[in-house]
Design a protein around this motif. Sequence first.
Motif, PDB file in Angstrom:
ATOM      1  N   ASN A  81      -8.553   3.941   7.837  1.00  0.00           N
ATOM      2  CA  ASN A  81      -7.925   4.226   6.549  1.00  0.00           C
ATOM      3  C   ASN A  81      -6.771   5.192   6.757  1.00  0.00           C
ATOM      4  O   ASN A  81      -6.959   6.298   7.263  1.00  0.00           O
TER       5      ASN A  81
ATOM      6  N   ASN B 115      -3.298   6.618   4.676  1.00  0.00           N
ATOM      7  CA  ASN B 115      -2.728   6.680   3.339  1.00  0.00           C
ATOM      8  C   ASN B 115      -1.216   6.793   3.297  1.00  0.00           C
ATOM      9  O   ASN B 115      -0.617   6.629   2.236  1.00  0.00           O
TER      10      ASN B 115
ATOM     11  N   GLU C 136      -5.129  -6.028   7.041  1.00  0.00           N
ATOM     12  CA  GLU C 136      -6.317  -5.305   6.568  1.00  0.00           C
ATOM     13  C   GLU C 136      -7.461  -5.314   7.570  1.00  0.00           C
ATOM     14  O   GLU C 136      -8.244  -4.383   7.622  1.00  0.00           O
TER      15      GLU C 136
ATOM     16  N   ARG D 143      -5.341  -9.829   4.441  1.00  0.00           N
ATOM     17  CA  ARG D 143      -4.054  -9.537   3.810  1.00  0.00           C
ATOM     18  C   ARG D 143      -3.147  -8.826   4.790  1.00  0.00           C
ATOM     19  O   ARG D 143      -3.596  -8.016   5.581  1.00  0.00           O
TER      20      ARG D 143
ATOM     21  N   TYR E 100       0.870  -6.858   5.238  1.00  0.00           N
ATOM     22  CA  TYR E 100       1.960  -6.172   4.553  1.00  0.00           C
ATOM     23  C   TYR E 100       3.104  -5.952   5.526  1.00  0.00           C
ATOM     24  O   TYR E 100       2.889  -5.572   6.674  1.00  0.00           O
TER      25      TYR E 100
ATOM     26  N   SER F  97       0.260   2.509  -1.722  1.00  0.00           N
ATOM     27  CA  SER F  97       0.831   1.717  -2.820  1.00  0.00           C
ATOM     28  C   SER F  97       2.322   1.460  -2.602  1.00  0.00           C
ATOM     29  O   SER F  97       2.870   0.488  -3.125  1.00  0.00           O
TER      30      SER F  97
ATOM     31  N   SER G 204       2.662  -1.768  -1.204  1.00  0.00           N
ATOM     32  CA  SER G 204       1.931  -2.715  -2.067  1.00  0.00           C
ATOM     33  C   SER G 204       0.517  -2.979  -1.595  1.00  0.00           C
ATOM     34  O   SER G 204      -0.049  -4.034  -1.872  1.00  0.00           O
ATOM     35  N   GLY G 205      -0.062  -2.010  -0.871  1.00  0.00           N
ATOM     36  CA  GLY G 205      -1.438  -2.138  -0.418  1.00  0.00           C
ATOM     37  C   GLY G 205      -2.428  -1.964  -1.575  1.00  0.00           C
ATOM     38  O   GLY G 205      -2.174  -1.190  -2.491  1.00  0.00           O
ATOM     39  N   PHE G 206      -3.540  -2.693  -1.506  1.00  0.00           N
ATOM     40  CA  PHE G 206      -4.605  -2.546  -2.495  1.00  0.00           C
ATOM     41  C   PHE G 206      -5.470  -1.331  -2.187  1.00  0.00           C
ATOM     42  O   PHE G 206      -6.140  -0.793  -3.042  1.00  0.00           O
ATOM     43  N   ASN G 207      -5.491  -0.940  -0.914  1.00  0.00           N
ATOM     44  CA  ASN G 207      -6.231   0.235  -0.475  1.00  0.00           C
ATOM     45  C   ASN G 207      -5.615   0.725   0.835  1.00  0.00           C
ATOM     46  O   ASN G 207      -4.629   0.170   1.296  1.00  0.00           O
ATOM     47  N   SER G 208      -6.210   1.744   1.420  1.00  0.00           N
ATOM     48  CA  SER G 208      -5.631   2.361   2.625  1.00  0.00           C
ATOM     49  C   SER G 208      -6.132   1.746   3.930  1.00  0.00           C
ATOM     50  O   SER G 208      -5.807   2.229   5.001  1.00  0.00           O
ATOM     51  N   ARG G 209      -6.897   0.665   3.844  1.00  0.00           N
ATOM     52  CA  ARG G 209      -7.476   0.062   5.053  1.00  0.00           C
ATOM     53  C   ARG G 209      -6.418  -0.662   5.876  1.00  0.00           C
ATOM     54  O   ARG G 209      -5.648  -1.463   5.368  1.00  0.00           O
TER      55      ARG G 209
END
Length: 91
Positions: free
Chosen positions: A39, A41, A53, A60, A62, A73, A76-81
């Motif tokens: 993870n 950030n 991911e 996914r 990016y 974000s 455009s990530g959904f989370n920090s993974r």
Amino acid sequence: MTHSGSFRLKLYEHFDMGGSMMELTDDCSNLMNRFRMSNFNSCDVEGHWLVYEHPHYRGRHYYLRPGQYSSFSDWSGFNSRMGSIRRLADL
């Protein structure tokens, strides 16, 4: 085609380039195995990269252009993974 010296990715544990920092200059198929973390950030990017991911370039993905990303974000990530990372040398 590889551009030596033009790829550097600094991954940070916390938002706004805070906390522990891990640095990459080459592809990594499994970030957890390499850094014992998955993870991240924020990041500071030189060169062009694809972040996945999951390990082994799955899930996914990016596209990261050169620059600073103070939060997942921002890419455009959904989370920090992050599971794996690959350089884009053919741009």
